[in-house]
Design an enzyme around this catalytic site. Structure first.
Site, PDB file in Angstrom:
ATOM      1  N   LYS A  78      -2.899  -0.274  -7.001  1.00 57.76           N
ATOM      2  CA  LYS A  78      -3.612  -1.294  -6.225  1.00 57.76           C
ATOM      3  C   LYS A  78      -4.641  -2.006  -7.097  1.00 57.76           C
ATOM      4  O   LYS A  78      -4.810  -3.229  -7.036  1.00 57.76           O
ATOM      5  CB  LYS A  78      -4.278  -0.667  -4.999  1.00 57.76           C
ATOM      6  CG  LYS A  78      -3.299  -0.167  -3.942  1.00 57.76           C
ATOM      7  CD  LYS A  78      -2.423  -1.283  -3.402  1.00 57.76           C
ATOM      8  CE  LYS A  78      -1.457  -0.805  -2.333  1.00 57.76           C
ATOM      9  NZ  LYS A  78      -0.564  -1.884  -1.843  1.00 57.76           N
TER      10      LYS A  78
ATOM     11  N   TYR B 275      -1.356   5.952  -6.948  1.00 62.93           N
ATOM     12  CA  TYR B 275      -1.230   4.949  -5.868  1.00 62.93           C
ATOM     13  C   TYR B 275      -2.412   3.979  -5.931  1.00 62.93           C
ATOM     14  O   TYR B 275      -2.239   2.763  -5.986  1.00 62.93           O
ATOM     15  CB  TYR B 275      -1.181   5.640  -4.502  1.00 62.93           C
ATOM     16  CG  TYR B 275      -1.535   4.708  -3.369  1.00 62.93           C
ATOM     17  CD1 TYR B 275      -2.793   4.759  -2.772  1.00 62.93           C
ATOM     18  CD2 TYR B 275      -0.627   3.753  -2.926  1.00 62.93           C
ATOM     19  CE1 TYR B 275      -3.134   3.880  -1.762  1.00 62.93           C
ATOM     20  CE2 TYR B 275      -0.961   2.869  -1.915  1.00 62.93           C
ATOM     21  CZ  TYR B 275      -2.228   2.939  -1.339  1.00 62.93           C
ATOM     22  OH  TYR B 275      -2.567   2.052  -0.336  1.00 62.93           O
TER      23      TYR B 275
ATOM     24  N   TYR C   1       4.440   0.020   8.995  1.00 62.84           N
ATOM     25  CA  TYR C   1       3.389   0.252   9.996  1.00 62.84           C
ATOM     26  C   TYR C   1       2.476  -0.972  10.130  1.00 62.84           C
ATOM     27  O   TYR C   1       2.367  -1.570  11.203  1.00 62.84           O
ATOM     28  CB  TYR C   1       2.593   1.490   9.577  1.00 62.84           C
ATOM     29  CG  TYR C   1       1.373   1.835  10.401  1.00 62.84           C
ATOM     30  CD1 TYR C   1       0.221   2.299   9.786  1.00 62.84           C
ATOM     31  CD2 TYR C   1       1.363   1.728  11.793  1.00 62.84           C
ATOM     32  CE1 TYR C   1      -0.906   2.654  10.532  1.00 62.84           C
ATOM     33  CE2 TYR C   1       0.245   2.079  12.552  1.00 62.84           C
ATOM     34  CZ  TYR C   1      -0.893   2.543  11.900  1.00 62.84           C
ATOM     35  OH  TYR C   1      -2.009   2.896  12.632  1.00 62.84           O
TER      36      TYR C   1
ATOM     37  N   SER D 288      -6.401  -1.676  -0.923  1.00 60.04           N
ATOM     38  CA  SER D 288      -6.862  -0.484  -0.213  1.00 60.04           C
ATOM     39  C   SER D 288      -8.248  -0.075  -0.663  1.00 60.04           C
ATOM     40  O   SER D 288      -8.627  -0.297  -1.810  1.00 60.04           O
ATOM     41  CB  SER D 288      -5.862   0.650  -0.492  1.00 60.04           C
ATOM     42  OG  SER D 288      -6.415   1.889  -0.136  1.00 60.04           O
TER      43      SER D 288
END
Ligand code: WQD
Length: 331
Positions: A152, A148, A12, A123
């Site tokens: 990061k 997740y 994306y 993020s």
């Protein structure tokens, strides 16, 4: 500085960044294992830019294959990673393995190829359960909310450990939304969307029965969570600005929050979607989603003053582009 290795470049954010790179005169060298995207995205990028896209179907964890497939590179933008918060809670070890091994592998390739810069896709989730609604790059990183987000945080620490031969820029994305105005590229969620906007567009398209708003009893103006929704094309252009800056930066590592500087509530986003697309969305209020924080958006003074970048697109444009993209999937 011209040839840029873009890992996960058919995803994306990766695909929108490839378009922005080509339009800025760079030559993206794309690798993607197609686990979370489709090969048709390559053709879509070529249609938008009018240029052939150098692409290799490779796994970012396979440093030997990547190194032997691509020739020289001047810089790297590393997107390739698993990115579903919910899935990371179900399969933590898969997330640690995939996200950390791919990062270590691409760092090795970057050093071997003597790349001059390395842009890392991070993020806002690294701020964890921060009490601050409006964060800056100096806001302390919170306790990781999920594996997740933890990958990061660990990725940033690996890159900040220094001793790399390249300049590193960490970009912390807030909430990417929208799609390219051509409606040829956009978000392609696998299965049931975890994120708000693809769930909204699929509900409007009749693919989903109804959107559930996860809680309206937060201490915000309408009780729903606040986020910093940034158009993916603006986010893509921030990567070009970061690459340009990396050629002159003095520090070996720098970090930038990439957002609009504005917070909108979930209900404001829904109302904007309905208004700009002239439709009514079927939604109801449900329970809070575990792990959600009440409000997070970012100050933008550092990225504006250092990279000379500022988000241009407003929420109505993001909501219009998201809907045009969803409708293009019906064709
Ligand atoms: C936004 C808001 C939900 C779905 C995560 C990651 C971040 C990035 C984006 C990967 C929240 C509410 C959502 C729904 C809802 N991911 N919501 N109903 O959680 O802010 O960020 O995704 O790069 O790193 O942390 O994004 O879109 O899931 O949720 O009410 O069906 O929408 O509660 O307040 P989030 P999101």
């Amino acid at each position: 500085m011209n040839r840029i290795l873009v890992t996960g470049g058919l995803g994306y954010i990766g695909s929108h960044t490839c378009v922005a790179l080509i339009e800025a005169g760079y030559h993206p060298v794309v690798i993607d294992n197609l686990r979370n995207t489709r090969i048709s995205v390559k053709q879509a990028i070529e249609e938008i830019t009018g240029k052939p896209l150098e692409f290799y179907q490779l796994d970012a964890k396979d440093s030997a294959a990547v190194s032997s497939s691509i020739e020289n590179i001047d810089g790297v933008i590393h997107f390739a990673a698993l990115k579903s918060v919910g899935e990371s809670i179900e399969k933590p070890m898969e997330y640690y393995t995939e996200n950390l091994e791919s990062l270590l592998s691409i760092i090795q390739v970057a050093n071997e190829k003597k790349a001059k810069s390395f842009i890392f896709s991070s993020s806002a989730t690294v701020y964890g359960d921060t009490e601050e609604s409006c964060v800056t790059e100096e806001t302390p990183l919170g306790k990781p909310l999920n594996p997740y987000g933890h990958t990061k945080i660990l990725g940033e620490k690996i890159l900040q450990s220094g001793k790399q031969k390249f300049k590193t820029i960490v970009l912390r994305y807030f909430n990417p939304v929208g799609a390219h105005e051509s409606a040829k590229i956009g978000e392609l969620p696998n299965g049931i969307p975890n994120n708000l906007v693809p769930y909204i567009t699929q509900t409007a398209a009749g693919k989903r029965e109804k959107l559930t708003v996860f809680g309206n009893n937060y201490a915000t103006k309408d009780g729903t969570c606040i986020r910093d929704f940034i158009h993916v094309v603006d986010l893509a252009e921030a990567h070009v600005a970061a690459l340009n800056y990396s050629e002159e930066m003095i520090e070996t590592v720098d970090v930038f929050n990439v957002g609009t500087g504005k917070g909108n509530t979930v209900l404001e986003l829904i109302e904007t979607f309905e208004k700009v697309n002239k439709l009514k969305l079927n939604y109801s209020i449900g329970d809070r989603r575990p792990g959600d924080i009440e409000a997070i958006y970012t100050a933008t003074s550092k990225i504006e003053s250092t990279l000379g970048w500022k988000a241009k697109k407003e929420l109505p444009t993001s909501m219009k582009d998201s809907w045009e993209w969803e409708k293009s999937l019906w064709k």
